[in-house]
Motif scaffolding. Structure first.
Motif, PDB file in Angstrom:
ATOM      1  N   ILE A   1       2.483   1.658  -3.378  1.00  0.00           N
ATOM      2  CA  ILE A   1       1.563   2.190  -4.391  1.00  0.00           C
ATOM      3  C   ILE A   1       1.381   3.694  -4.218  1.00  0.00           C
ATOM      4  CG2 ILE A   1      -0.811   2.108  -5.223  1.00  0.00           C
ATOM      5  CD1 ILE A   1      -0.896  -0.817  -4.466  1.00  0.00           C
ATOM      6  N   PHE A   2       1.279   4.101  -2.963  1.00  0.00           N
ATOM      7  CA  PHE A   2       1.118   5.528  -2.675  1.00  0.00           C
ATOM      8  C   PHE A   2       2.287   6.316  -3.245  1.00  0.00           C
ATOM      9  CE2 PHE A   2      -0.952   8.750  -0.164  1.00  0.00           C
ATOM     10  CZ  PHE A   2       0.045   9.681   0.051  1.00  0.00           C
TER      11      PHE A   2
ATOM     12  N   GLU B   1      -2.525   2.711 -11.087  1.00  0.00           N
ATOM     13  CA  GLU B   1      -1.763   3.885 -11.528  1.00  0.00           C
ATOM     14  C   GLU B   1      -0.561   3.475 -12.357  1.00  0.00           C
ATOM     15  OE1 GLU B   1      -2.146   7.173 -11.497  1.00  0.00           O
ATOM     16  OE2 GLU B   1      -4.179   6.742 -10.837  1.00  0.00           O
TER      17      GLU B   1
ATOM     18  N   ARG C   1       0.829  -1.211   0.000  1.00  0.00           N
ATOM     19  CA  ARG C   1       0.000   0.000   0.000  1.00  0.00           C
ATOM     20  C   ARG C   1       0.854   1.247   0.000  1.00  0.00           C
ATOM     21  NH1 ARG C   1      -4.904   0.565  -1.700  1.00  0.00           N
ATOM     22  NH2 ARG C   1      -6.109   1.980  -0.446  1.00  0.00           N
TER      23      ARG C   1
ATOM     24  N   ALA D   1       2.160   6.440  -7.042  1.00  0.00           N
ATOM     25  CA  ALA D   1       1.148   7.362  -7.560  1.00  0.00           C
ATOM     26  C   ALA D   1       1.637   8.798  -7.436  1.00  0.00           C
ATOM     27  CB  ALA D   1      -0.156   7.167  -6.806  1.00  0.00           C
TER      28      ALA D   1
END
Lengths: 285, 295
Positions: A87-88, A225, A84, A91
């Motif tokens: 991914i943050f 993303e 997580r 992005a």
């Protein structure tokens, strides 16, 4: 010859009843034999019933499985958290990158203007192609090319990497398609709203990053993303990412077509419409 | 099923039926169909259609013939295998119960009765004997089940149906046949001539059998064993077991099998309705956690 299996069968070899069947060996009377199936040992009030071995064995294996599952779960939650965060970060990185690209374009143009020159932005690498016309009465070569482009249905849309080969293909089927250079918003919207992935030959909605990660993880694409970035910037794994995306099934454009029978340049709809494709996508998405 | 065909009588339609005319077609041109018509005149029969299966008074399609294959040959070994299986099934109370016999009061299965029953003369004694071992409930079941047959069999000399009761197997008939034969549902069989149609009626194994002791003792000699030849049937041995251990529950729960199984997957994964991330913020954030910061 089938003898129906019944769970009440006393565990004897079926033929043994023939062998000078001594009365001792014969099956128990019709009431279900208690010997073969021990009841679960909930000790009756007061009288301690010996716990049957099979129950103990089952309990042990179940406990083992539960323990393993708990460990696996803990591992999974940790990993999920880490992914997580990753991914943050990604992005965030992409947002910066896109903004940078925009600013660069503007900068180049301004610079060129200052020097009384012109800035020619590079030819588009990516096109979004939609099929405008239906199934019937299609010439065989055109039909084949549309199949290769995965445009088998009217209002199907795909992303296409532009090179000499694909540009020629598009030109050959021009009356049946309309295409152009999608901007970031188009790509993003299409994948978010109408993104479905090819998983195990099935059309699975992209409702979770895990679906993408499982299919494209080994190319470094683990979230939506990432996928958008790969498509928009036509990265090294564009082919895989694009093929993972099932052809988009778009709606008929709100507001309608102008004239499907004519080329865009003639005031109609088909063929290359460059930037105007984005307006069409807004209406079809 | 094939054994049941061996008791059939032939039937057929009269070979000449429908063809006892010199009918000829009138051909075309006379405004009638081309079917052969009865020749001659003077009666209303003249000129009517004949010979066809669609005509009134014509012969039927494919008239039944007597040379139809009425009987069926079955390999001896197969027949013996079947009898062996049926006898084995009759020793399992669950299978006999499943067939529908009332054996709940029995002391044990297979039921073996003293050899003196072979000498019984009176039906009264027979009933008493069955009651003493608890087998009479099955006979009573038969009595209660006598009904009219459904269907046309009623008018074809097969008016009533009833269940089948116990099969009494004996070695020497010293009167046992006469004593038991009037009891409804009870069949009798000599041990050397066991009838598969009685052992597994309708193809369903597990008939309730009452053995006399002398009959039961004869079984070994008649059928031999899995590794022992029979004394009466030359060169015949009982068939090998298909499974040595037929306790499925124990097999399934055994360590050897459990070790190779993958863990049970009871989770049913159903398709979720796809929510639009462009409208639904929760879904958007699920896909792109950065979306929250962008707002």
């Amino acid at each position: 010859w089938e003898t129906p299996y019944s769970p009440l069968c006393h565990p004897l070899i079926i033929m043994s009843s023939k062998k000078a069947a001594a009365p001792a060996k014969t099956a128990a009377p019709a009431k279900p034999a208690a010997a073969a199936k021990p009841a679960p040992a909930k000790a009756a009030a007061g009288t301690p019933v010996p716990v049957p071995e099979s129950f103990l064995k089952k309990r042990k294996t179940l406990d083992e499985i539960k323990a393993k599952r708990a460990v696996a779960k803990a591992d999974k939650t940790k990993k999920n958290k880490a992914t997580r965060r990753l991914i943050f970060k990604r992005a965030e990185k992409y947002v910066k990158e896109y903004r940078q690209q925009e600013k660069d374009l503007i900068r180049h143009k301004r610079q060129a203007k200052n020097n009384n020159g012109f800035y020619i932005s590079p030819e588009p690498k990516l096109a979004f192609v939609t099929r405008i016309r239906g199934i019937n009465c299609v010439a065989p070569q055109t039909r084949k090319i549309l199949q290769l482009l995965r445009l088998r249905q009217i209002h199907n849309g795909v992303f296409v990497k532009l090179n000499k080969a694909t540009i020629t293909m598009l030109r050959l089927v021009e009356p049946y398609i309309t295409y152009g250079e999608p901007n970031l918003k188009s790509v993003s919207q299409l994948i978010y709203k109408r993104g479905f992935g090819k998983v195990n030959k099935q059309r699975i909605p992209l409702t979770d990053n895990s679906i993408i990660a499982k299919a494209l993880g080994r190319y470094g694409i683990i979230c939506i993303e990432d996928l958008i970035h790969e498509i928009y910037t036509v990265g090294p794994n564009f082919k895989v990412a694009n093929n993972f995306l099932w052809p988009f099934k778009l709606s008929s454009p709100l507001g309608g077509y102008v004239k499907k029978g004519n080329h865009f340049t003639e005031g109609g709809d088909f063929g290359n419409r460059e930037q105007e494709i984005n307006k069409l996508i807004r209406r079809m998405n | 099923t094939n054994m049941r065909k061996n008791a059939r009588q032939a039937y057929a339609v009269n070979t000449e039926a429908g063809h006892q005319h010199s009918a000829e077609s009138w051909g075309t041109g006379r405004a009638v169909s081309r079917i052969p018509r009865v020749s001659g005149g003077g009666t209303s029969r003249a000129g009517q259609g004949a010979f066809g299966n669609m005509c009134r008074k014509g012969r039927m399609f494919a008239p039944t013939r007597i040379w139809r294959k009425w009987h069926r040959k079955i390999n001896t070994n197969q027949k013996r295998y079947a009898v062996a299986s049926a006898l084995a099934a009759s020793a399992l109370p669950s299978l006999v119960l499943a067939r529908g016999h009332k054996i709940a009061e029995l002391p044990e299965v297979p039921l073996v009765v003293d050899a003196a029953t072979e000498g019984l003369q009176k039906t009264k004694q027979a009933i008493a004997a069955l009651k003493a071992v608890g087998a009479y409930a099955d006979v009573e079941k038969v009595k209660a089940s006598r009904k009219l047959r459904a269907g046309k069999g009623k008018m074809r000399n097969r008016r009533h149906v009833q269940r089948l009761g116990p099969l009494v197997v004996y070695n020497e008939d010293k009167g046992i046949t006469k004593a038991f034969r009037n009891l409804p549902g009870v069949d009798l069989a000599q041990v050397e001539r066991l009838n598969l149609l009685q052992l597994a009626p309708g193809g369903h194994v597990g008939r309730f059998i009452v053995w006399t002791k002398s009959a039961f003792d004869r079984l070994n000699d008649i059928y031999g064993g899995v590794d022992r030849e029979s004394k009466q049937k030359t060169g015949y041995k009982l068939p090998q077991n298909i499974m040595n251990n037929s306790d499925l529950t124990r097999l399934i729960n055994s360590d050897e099998i459990q070790a190779t199984l993958r863990p049970t997957n009871r989770k049913i994964i159903r398709a979720r309705h796809k929510k639009n991330p462009l409208k639904n913020l929760g879904v958007k954030v699920r896909l792109n956690p950065y979306a929250l910061s962008l707002r």
